[in-house]
Design a protein around this motif. Sequence first.
Motif, PDB file in Angstrom:
ATOM      1  N   PRO A 263       0.668  -1.254  -0.115  1.00 32.85           N
ATOM      2  CA  PRO A 263       0.072  -0.137   0.087  1.00 32.85           C
ATOM      3  C   PRO A 263       0.819   1.272   0.047  1.00 32.85           C
ATOM      4  CG  PRO A 263      -0.835  -1.707   1.517  1.00 32.85           C
ATOM      5  CD  PRO A 263       0.535  -2.296   1.123  1.00 32.85           C
ATOM      6  N   LEU A 264       1.804   1.052   0.700  1.00 30.51           N
ATOM      7  CA  LEU A 264       2.878   2.380   0.828  1.00 30.51           C
ATOM      8  C   LEU A 264       3.303   2.750  -0.536  1.00 30.51           C
ATOM      9  CD1 LEU A 264       4.059   4.772   2.200  1.00 30.51           C
ATOM     10  CD2 LEU A 264       6.013   3.321   2.917  1.00 30.51           C
ATOM     11  N   GLN A 265       3.943   1.618  -1.344  1.00 29.33           N
ATOM     12  CA  GLN A 265       4.295   1.815  -2.678  1.00 29.33           C
ATOM     13  C   GLN A 265       3.190   2.162  -3.767  1.00 29.33           C
ATOM     14  OE1 GLN A 265       6.064  -1.911  -3.315  1.00 29.33           O
ATOM     15  NE2 GLN A 265       8.000  -1.611  -2.536  1.00 29.33           N
ATOM     16  N   LYS A 266       2.088   1.915  -3.489  1.00 32.43           N
ATOM     17  CA  LYS A 266       0.840   2.310  -4.072  1.00 32.43           C
ATOM     18  C   LYS A 266       0.679   3.693  -4.092  1.00 32.43           C
ATOM     19  CE  LYS A 266      -1.761  -2.097  -4.618  1.00 32.43           C
ATOM     20  NZ  LYS A 266      -2.847  -2.822  -4.297  1.00 32.43           N
ATOM     21  N   LEU A 267       0.531   4.132  -3.058  1.00 30.31           N
ATOM     22  CA  LEU A 267       0.393   5.595  -2.601  1.00 30.31           C
ATOM     23  C   LEU A 267       1.903   6.407  -3.114  1.00 30.31           C
ATOM     24  CD1 LEU A 267      -1.057   7.571  -0.953  1.00 30.31           C
ATOM     25  CD2 LEU A 267       0.382   7.104   1.071  1.00 30.31           C
ATOM     26  N   ARG A 268       2.727   5.954  -2.916  1.00 34.18           N
ATOM     27  CA  ARG A 268       3.887   6.583  -3.464  1.00 34.18           C
ATOM     28  C   ARG A 268       3.963   6.797  -4.983  1.00 34.18           C
ATOM     29  NH1 ARG A 268       9.406   4.432  -1.093  1.00 34.18           N
ATOM     30  NH2 ARG A 268       8.258   5.021   0.428  1.00 34.18           N
ATOM     31  N   ALA A 269       3.575   5.714  -5.796  1.00 33.32           N
ATOM     32  CA  ALA A 269       3.382   5.828  -7.230  1.00 33.32           C
ATOM     33  C   ALA A 269       2.193   6.677  -7.587  1.00 33.32           C
ATOM     34  CB  ALA A 269       3.073   4.383  -7.844  1.00 33.32           C
ATOM     35  N   ALA A 270       0.870   6.742  -6.861  1.00 33.69           N
ATOM     36  CA  ALA A 270       0.205   7.607  -7.237  1.00 33.69           C
ATOM     37  C   ALA A 270       0.510   9.082  -7.011  1.00 33.69           C
ATOM     38  CB  ALA A 270      -1.303   7.344  -6.225  1.00 33.69           C
ATOM     39  N   LEU A 271       1.225   9.483  -5.903  1.00 34.96           N
ATOM     40  CA  LEU A 271       1.886  10.820  -5.786  1.00 34.96           C
ATOM     41  C   LEU A 271       2.819  11.241  -6.844  1.00 34.96           C
ATOM     42  CD1 LEU A 271       2.250  10.872  -1.774  1.00 34.96           C
ATOM     43  CD2 LEU A 271       0.364  11.982  -3.295  1.00 34.96           C
ATOM     44  N   TRP A 272       3.351  10.167  -7.389  1.00 35.47           N
ATOM     45  CA  TRP A 272       4.354  10.668  -8.454  1.00 35.47           C
ATOM     46  C   TRP A 272       3.642  10.878  -9.708  1.00 35.47           C
ATOM     47  CZ3 TRP A 272       9.335  12.223  -8.576  1.00 35.47           C
ATOM     48  CH2 TRP A 272      10.271  12.029  -7.236  1.00 35.47           C
ATOM     49  N   ASP A 273       2.769   9.830  -9.765  1.00 41.33           N
ATOM     50  CA  ASP A 273       1.958  10.123 -11.126  1.00 41.33           C
ATOM     51  C   ASP A 273       1.119  11.324 -11.139  1.00 41.33           C
ATOM     52  OD1 ASP A 273       0.507   8.766 -13.638  1.00 41.33           O
ATOM     53  OD2 ASP A 273      -1.153   9.196 -12.476  1.00 41.33           O
ATOM     54  N   LEU A 274       0.597  11.906  -9.973  1.00 39.62           N
ATOM     55  CA  LEU A 274      -0.185  12.986  -9.841  1.00 39.62           C
ATOM     56  C   LEU A 274       0.898  14.399  -9.887  1.00 39.62           C
ATOM     57  CD1 LEU A 274      -2.859  14.674  -9.198  1.00 39.62           C
ATOM     58  CD2 LEU A 274      -2.061  14.376  -6.831  1.00 39.62           C
ATOM     59  N   ARG A 275       1.834  14.191  -9.553  1.00 37.77           N
ATOM     60  CA  ARG A 275       3.054  15.206  -9.735  1.00 37.77           C
ATOM     61  C   ARG A 275       3.051  15.415 -11.191  1.00 37.77           C
ATOM     62  NH1 ARG A 275       8.930  15.530  -6.697  1.00 37.77           N
ATOM     63  NH2 ARG A 275       9.412  17.495  -7.939  1.00 37.77           N
ATOM     64  N   ALA A 276       3.346  14.216 -11.884  1.00 39.76           N
ATOM     65  CA  ALA A 276       3.767  14.336 -13.257  1.00 39.76           C
ATOM     66  C   ALA A 276       2.841  14.746 -14.051  1.00 39.76           C
ATOM     67  CB  ALA A 276       4.263  13.012 -13.779  1.00 39.76           C
ATOM     68  N   ARG A 277       1.510  14.764 -13.723  1.00 38.74           N
ATOM     69  CA  ARG A 277       0.307  15.232 -14.546  1.00 38.74           C
ATOM     70  C   ARG A 277       0.072  16.391 -14.293  1.00 38.74           C
ATOM     71  NH1 ARG A 277      -5.510  12.226 -13.224  1.00 38.74           N
ATOM     72  NH2 ARG A 277      -3.874  10.301 -14.027  1.00 38.74           N
ATOM     73  N   ILE A 278       0.533  17.062 -13.130  1.00 35.31           N
ATOM     74  CA  ILE A 278       0.326  18.285 -12.782  1.00 35.31           C
ATOM     75  C   ILE A 278       1.527  19.234 -13.509  1.00 35.31           C
ATOM     76  CG2 ILE A 278       0.669  20.287 -11.164  1.00 35.31           C
ATOM     77  CD1 ILE A 278      -0.642  18.456  -8.987  1.00 35.31           C
ATOM     78  N   GLN A 279       2.725  18.646 -13.505  1.00 38.67           N
ATOM     79  CA  GLN A 279       3.789  19.307 -14.452  1.00 38.67           C
ATOM     80  C   GLN A 279       3.423  19.318 -15.919  1.00 38.67           C
ATOM     81  OE1 GLN A 279       7.228  16.960 -13.451  1.00 38.67           O
ATOM     82  NE2 GLN A 279       7.638  17.922 -11.503  1.00 38.67           N
ATOM     83  N   ARG A 280       2.621  18.127 -16.484  1.00 38.80           N
ATOM     84  CA  ARG A 280       2.412  18.406 -18.007  1.00 38.80           C
ATOM     85  C   ARG A 280       1.226  19.362 -18.228  1.00 38.80           C
ATOM     86  NH1 ARG A 280       2.454  12.480 -17.323  1.00 38.80           N
ATOM     87  NH2 ARG A 280      -0.080  12.682 -17.377  1.00 38.80           N
ATOM     88  N   GLU A 281       0.381  19.500 -17.174  1.00 43.88           N
ATOM     89  CA  GLU A 281      -0.533  20.445 -17.342  1.00 43.88           C
ATOM     90  C   GLU A 281      -0.108  21.996 -17.486  1.00 43.88           C
ATOM     91  OE1 GLU A 281      -3.735  19.904 -18.099  1.00 43.88           O
ATOM     92  OE2 GLU A 281      -3.998  17.907 -17.842  1.00 43.88           O
ATOM     93  N   THR A 282       0.815  22.334 -16.431  1.00 44.24           N
ATOM     94  CA  THR A 282       1.356  23.522 -16.358  1.00 44.24           C
ATOM     95  C   THR A 282       2.341  23.848 -17.462  1.00 44.24           C
ATOM     96  OG1 THR A 282       3.134  22.588 -14.738  1.00 44.24           O
ATOM     97  CG2 THR A 282       1.198  23.675 -14.012  1.00 44.24           C
ATOM     98  N   ALA A 283       2.746  22.758 -18.083  1.00 41.48           N
ATOM     99  CA  ALA A 283       3.853  23.177 -19.374  1.00 41.48           C
ATOM    100  C   ALA A 283       2.994  23.399 -20.635  1.00 41.48           C
ATOM    101  CB  ALA A 283       4.686  21.879 -19.294  1.00 41.48           C
ATOM    102  N   ILE A 284       1.793  22.704 -20.649  1.00 44.55           N
ATOM    103  CA  ILE A 284       1.257  23.066 -21.766  1.00 44.55           C
ATOM    104  C   ILE A 284       0.258  24.411 -21.724  1.00 44.55           C
ATOM    105  CG2 ILE A 284      -1.091  22.144 -23.140  1.00 44.55           C
ATOM    106  CD1 ILE A 284      -0.444  19.599 -22.518  1.00 44.55           C
TER     107      ILE A 284
END
Length: 331
Positions: A310-331
Motif C-alpha cells: 500500500p505504501l508503494q501504491k501511494l507513492r506511485a500515485a503521488l508521483w503520477d499526480l505530480r507528473a500530471r500537474i507538471q504536464r498540465e502547467t507546461a501546456i
Amino acid sequence: MSEPLVPVVTSGAAPPPAAVPSAAGARPLSAQRVIPLRHPGRWIATAVVLVLAAQVAHGLVTNPFYQWDRFQYWFVRPVIVDGLVITLEVTAFSAVLGLVGGIVLALARLSRSPVLRAVSWIYIWLFRSVPLIVVLLFLYNFSALYHTLSVGIPFGPAFVRFDETRLATDMVIAVIGLSLNEAAYAAEVVRAGILSVDQGQHEAAAALGLPKRYQFARIVFPQSLRAVIPSYVNQLIGLVKSTSLVFYVSLLDLFGSVQSMGSTYPGDIVPLLLVATIWYVILTSVVSVVQFYVERYYSRGALRTVPPTPLQKLRAALWDLRARIQRETAI
C-alpha cells in the motif's frame, strides 16, 4: 569539375518528415493534447456509492441509539481487555495446534497405508460435518462420560490414571475443541499444497536417491508453503471469529465479557455489541495485513514482479499526480 550530387526522391518513397505538410492552422503532433476516454457510467456509479456511504456514516454518527459515549466508556475497560487477551491466547494456541494436527492428518491422507488413509479421511469428514458448537459442548460435558482417563494396555491393566475434571479447564476445553476442528480444515489446506508441487520435483528427488523423509522435509514441503501458508493465514480469520463460541463453555473471552456486561447493564447492550464488533474488525484486519505480506513473500519466483505494498501504491500515485500537474502547467 563534377557537379554536386542532388538527392532524388522516387515516386514510391515518402518524403522526409520535415517535408510532410500539416493541415492549415493545425498544431504539430508533439504539441497536441491527448484527450482521455470518458467513462460517464463509472462516474455516476462512484457518485451513487459515495452518497450512500455518506448517508450510512451520517446515520452512525448522529443516531442516539448507538450511544457512542457509552461505547467510548466500554471500549478499553479492563473487563473487555481481559476478554480480548483470552481471545488472543485461544486463537494463538488453536492456530499452532491446528496446523500441526493438519500436517499430520495430511501426511496420513497421502500415506500408502490404507489404515492411515481411512482414519485420516474419517476424521476430516467427521469434524467438517459436525458444527463447532457441538464439539465444544460435547467436550464440556466429557467428564459425564469418562470420570477418569487412563493410559495402559488395551483391555488390560492401566499404568497411569488421572482425573479428567482437574485437567479439563475452560481454557483447555476451548483450545482442544478449536484445535480439533481447525486441524480438519488445515489438513485439506496442507494436502492441497503438497499436491500442488510439480511431480517432477518428486521424481528428481527420488532419482538422487534421497530418503523419503529428507525429500519431504527439504524439497517438497518448502515448495508447498507457497500455497499452504497464504491459505492457512486466511483460515485464521475464521478462527478468530470462531473463538466467540467458547463463551458457551464458560470461558469469558471478548464476546463472553460483552455478553456478561450486557446482562449486568441492559441499557448498554448496543454499545457493548459495537465494542465487540470493532475489536473483531481490528483483529481480522491485522490478520488480513499479515496475509497480504505472507502472500507477497511467497509469490516471489512465481510472479515476474511481486505486488506493490500500500505504501508503494501511494507513492506511485503521488508521483503520477505530480507528473500530471507538471504536464498540465507546461501546456
